[in-house]
Write a protein that holds these residues in place. Sequence first.
Motif: not given
Length: 135
Positions: A15-22, A28-34, A77-85
């Motif tokens: 898994x990876x947490x990646x910061x992307x613009x929303x 920028x928010x963090x998203x969890x990716x498989x 890769x597959x985007x799983x979910x946004x990780x709330x701040x």
Amino acid sequence: MKKDIIIPKVENVFLAAIQEWSDDFMEKVWYAYLVNDSDFLIESVMVVSKAFGTIDGEMKKTSLLRHAFVSVPPVSVMKIEMIEKSVLALNNEFMLTFFIDDKLYDKKFIFKSHSISEDFVEEVPILFVDGVIVR
């Protein structure tokens, strides 16, 4: 018997947490990716996530979120979910279960509290962007 059960080891799937613009949040928010960095198609993928820990001496935990994917192709890769701040201060746990060639694999991945931050980023394989990786 228990000693006769062979539990396969999860390799090259993480898994990876990646910061992307929303545009929705205008920040920028963090998203969890498989990340499937293996040569195998993984099928019947189930990800169960939750956050837990203490904030100001008080025990906190979130509800469970469940995600299912029919398959994740090799080297993808597959985007799983946004990780709330607000949960970045907690331990973020992701329980991953999937099949490769009719063999069941499962592994628990935990982003420790405060580890999802720009201080801990490294290059994520396949995406070639900075992110926080748990293996």
